[in-house]
Design a protein around this motif. Structure first.
Motif, PDB file in Angstrom:
ATOM      1  N   ARG A   2     -12.815 -23.394 -30.281  1.00 42.08           N
ATOM      2  CA  ARG A   2     -11.849 -22.324 -30.015  1.00 42.08           C
ATOM      3  C   ARG A   2     -10.977 -22.053 -31.248  1.00 42.08           C
ATOM      4  O   ARG A   2     -10.705 -20.912 -31.593  1.00 42.08           O
ATOM      5  CB  ARG A   2     -10.982 -22.670 -28.811  1.00 42.08           C
ATOM      6  N   TYR A   3     -10.548 -23.113 -31.928  1.00 43.32           N
ATOM      7  CA  TYR A   3      -9.728 -22.953 -33.136  1.00 43.32           C
ATOM      8  C   TYR A   3     -10.520 -22.219 -34.217  1.00 43.32           C
ATOM      9  O   TYR A   3     -10.001 -21.334 -34.889  1.00 43.32           O
ATOM     10  CB  TYR A   3      -9.270 -24.327 -33.639  1.00 43.32           C
ATOM     11  N   CYS A   4     -11.769 -22.577 -34.376  1.00 47.54           N
ATOM     12  CA  CYS A   4     -12.660 -21.916 -35.333  1.00 47.54           C
ATOM     13  C   CYS A   4     -12.732 -20.407 -35.018  1.00 47.54           C
ATOM     14  O   CYS A   4     -12.656 -19.574 -35.918  1.00 47.54           O
ATOM     15  CB  CYS A   4     -14.055 -22.518 -35.222  1.00 47.54           C
ATOM     16  N   GLN A   5     -12.858 -20.087 -33.747  1.00 46.15           N
ATOM     17  CA  GLN A   5     -12.962 -18.690 -33.327  1.00 46.15           C
ATOM     18  C   GLN A   5     -11.638 -17.950 -33.485  1.00 46.15           C
ATOM     19  O   GLN A   5     -11.585 -16.865 -34.054  1.00 46.15           O
ATOM     20  CB  GLN A   5     -13.412 -18.606 -31.863  1.00 46.15           C
ATOM     21  N   ASP A   6     -10.563 -18.552 -32.976  1.00 45.79           N
ATOM     22  CA  ASP A   6      -9.269 -17.867 -32.944  1.00 45.79           C
ATOM     23  C   ASP A   6      -8.642 -17.716 -34.318  1.00 45.79           C
ATOM     24  O   ASP A   6      -8.089 -16.673 -34.636  1.00 45.79           O
ATOM     25  CB  ASP A   6      -8.294 -18.606 -32.015  1.00 45.79           C
ATOM     26  N   TYR A   8     -10.174 -18.525 -37.539  1.00 41.99           N
ATOM     27  CA  TYR A   8     -11.058 -18.132 -38.637  1.00 41.99           C
ATOM     28  C   TYR A   8     -12.093 -17.076 -38.252  1.00 41.99           C
ATOM     29  O   TYR A   8     -12.872 -16.642 -39.089  1.00 41.99           O
ATOM     30  CB  TYR A   8     -11.776 -19.367 -39.188  1.00 41.99           C
ATOM     31  N   ARG A   9     -12.116 -16.695 -36.974  1.00 43.52           N
ATOM     32  CA  ARG A   9     -13.095 -15.723 -36.479  1.00 43.52           C
ATOM     33  C   ARG A   9     -14.531 -16.173 -36.760  1.00 43.52           C
ATOM     34  O   ARG A   9     -15.397 -15.381 -37.084  1.00 43.52           O
ATOM     35  CB  ARG A   9     -12.849 -14.341 -37.093  1.00 43.52           C
ATOM     36  N   GLY A  10     -14.753 -17.486 -36.641  1.00 47.64           N
ATOM     37  CA  GLY A  10     -16.072 -18.054 -36.881  1.00 47.64           C
ATOM     38  C   GLY A  10     -16.520 -18.912 -35.715  1.00 47.64           C
ATOM     39  O   GLY A  10     -15.982 -18.826 -34.612  1.00 47.64           O
ATOM     40  N   GLN A  11     -17.507 -19.735 -35.967  1.00 47.95           N
ATOM     41  CA  GLN A  11     -18.061 -20.679 -34.992  1.00 47.95           C
ATOM     42  C   GLN A  11     -18.184 -22.028 -35.680  1.00 47.95           C
ATOM     43  O   GLN A  11     -18.336 -22.075 -36.903  1.00 47.95           O
ATOM     44  CB  GLN A  11     -19.473 -20.248 -34.571  1.00 47.95           C
ATOM     45  N   ASP A  56     -22.894 -21.838 -30.838  1.00 52.30           N
ATOM     46  CA  ASP A  56     -23.065 -20.423 -31.150  1.00 52.30           C
ATOM     47  C   ASP A  56     -24.298 -19.824 -30.469  1.00 52.30           C
ATOM     48  O   ASP A  56     -24.670 -18.685 -30.741  1.00 52.30           O
ATOM     49  CB  ASP A  56     -23.124 -20.197 -32.664  1.00 52.30           C
ATOM     50  N   CYS A 100     -16.524 -24.638 -40.078  1.00 51.69           N
ATOM     51  CA  CYS A 100     -16.750 -23.329 -39.477  1.00 51.69           C
ATOM     52  C   CYS A 100     -17.802 -22.577 -40.283  1.00 51.69           C
ATOM     53  O   CYS A 100     -17.915 -22.759 -41.493  1.00 51.69           O
ATOM     54  CB  CYS A 100     -15.482 -22.499 -39.498  1.00 51.69           C
ATOM     55  N   TYR A 102     -19.466 -18.424 -40.671  1.00 50.59           N
ATOM     56  CA  TYR A 102     -19.103 -17.025 -40.420  1.00 50.59           C
ATOM     57  C   TYR A 102     -20.329 -16.139 -40.406  1.00 50.59           C
ATOM     58  O   TYR A 102     -21.299 -16.419 -41.053  1.00 50.59           O
ATOM     59  CB  TYR A 102     -18.137 -16.537 -41.504  1.00 50.59           C
TER      60      TYR A 102
END
Length: 102
Positions: A2-6, A8-11, A56, A100, A102
């Motif tokens: 979730r932190y990666c997504q929120d 850094y907008r990544g996975q 992902d 992460c 991208y």
């Protein structure tokens, strides 16, 4: 994840080849971290059996587990060893560095 997504907008990173595994291992070393970072593999009991999968949703077509891993006791997340490049199951609630993509 979730932190990666929120933030850094990544996975969390998925690994689909030995070359990619080695690349991520080298990348983690450049940051001089001591603790093995999270990658995006999860192992859990699904559809009546233990399965590993990528957060992902990419295909599960490569694995580099250390001996006796992954654990088949509870749902676990996965770390990438900086020392040997092998993957190990860990309890998902542990705070660790992460990789992460991208």
């Amino acid at each position: 994840q979730r932190y990666c997504q929120d933030v850094y907008r990544g996975q969390l990173a998925s690994v689909h080849s030995a070359a990619r595994n080695q690349e991520l291992q080298k990348l983690a070393r450049t940051y001089h971290i001591i603790i093995a970072p999270w990658i995006g593999a999860v192992t859990s009991f699904r559809a009546g059996q233990w399965q590993s999968y990528w957060e992902d949703s990419s295909p599960w077509n490569y694995a580099n587990w250390a001996p006796t891993h992954p654990f088949h006791i509870v749902t676990t997340c996965t770390t990438l060893s900086i020392r040997d490049g092998l993957w190990r199951s860990r309890f998902c609630i542990q705070l660790r560095p992460f990789i992460c993509q991208y």
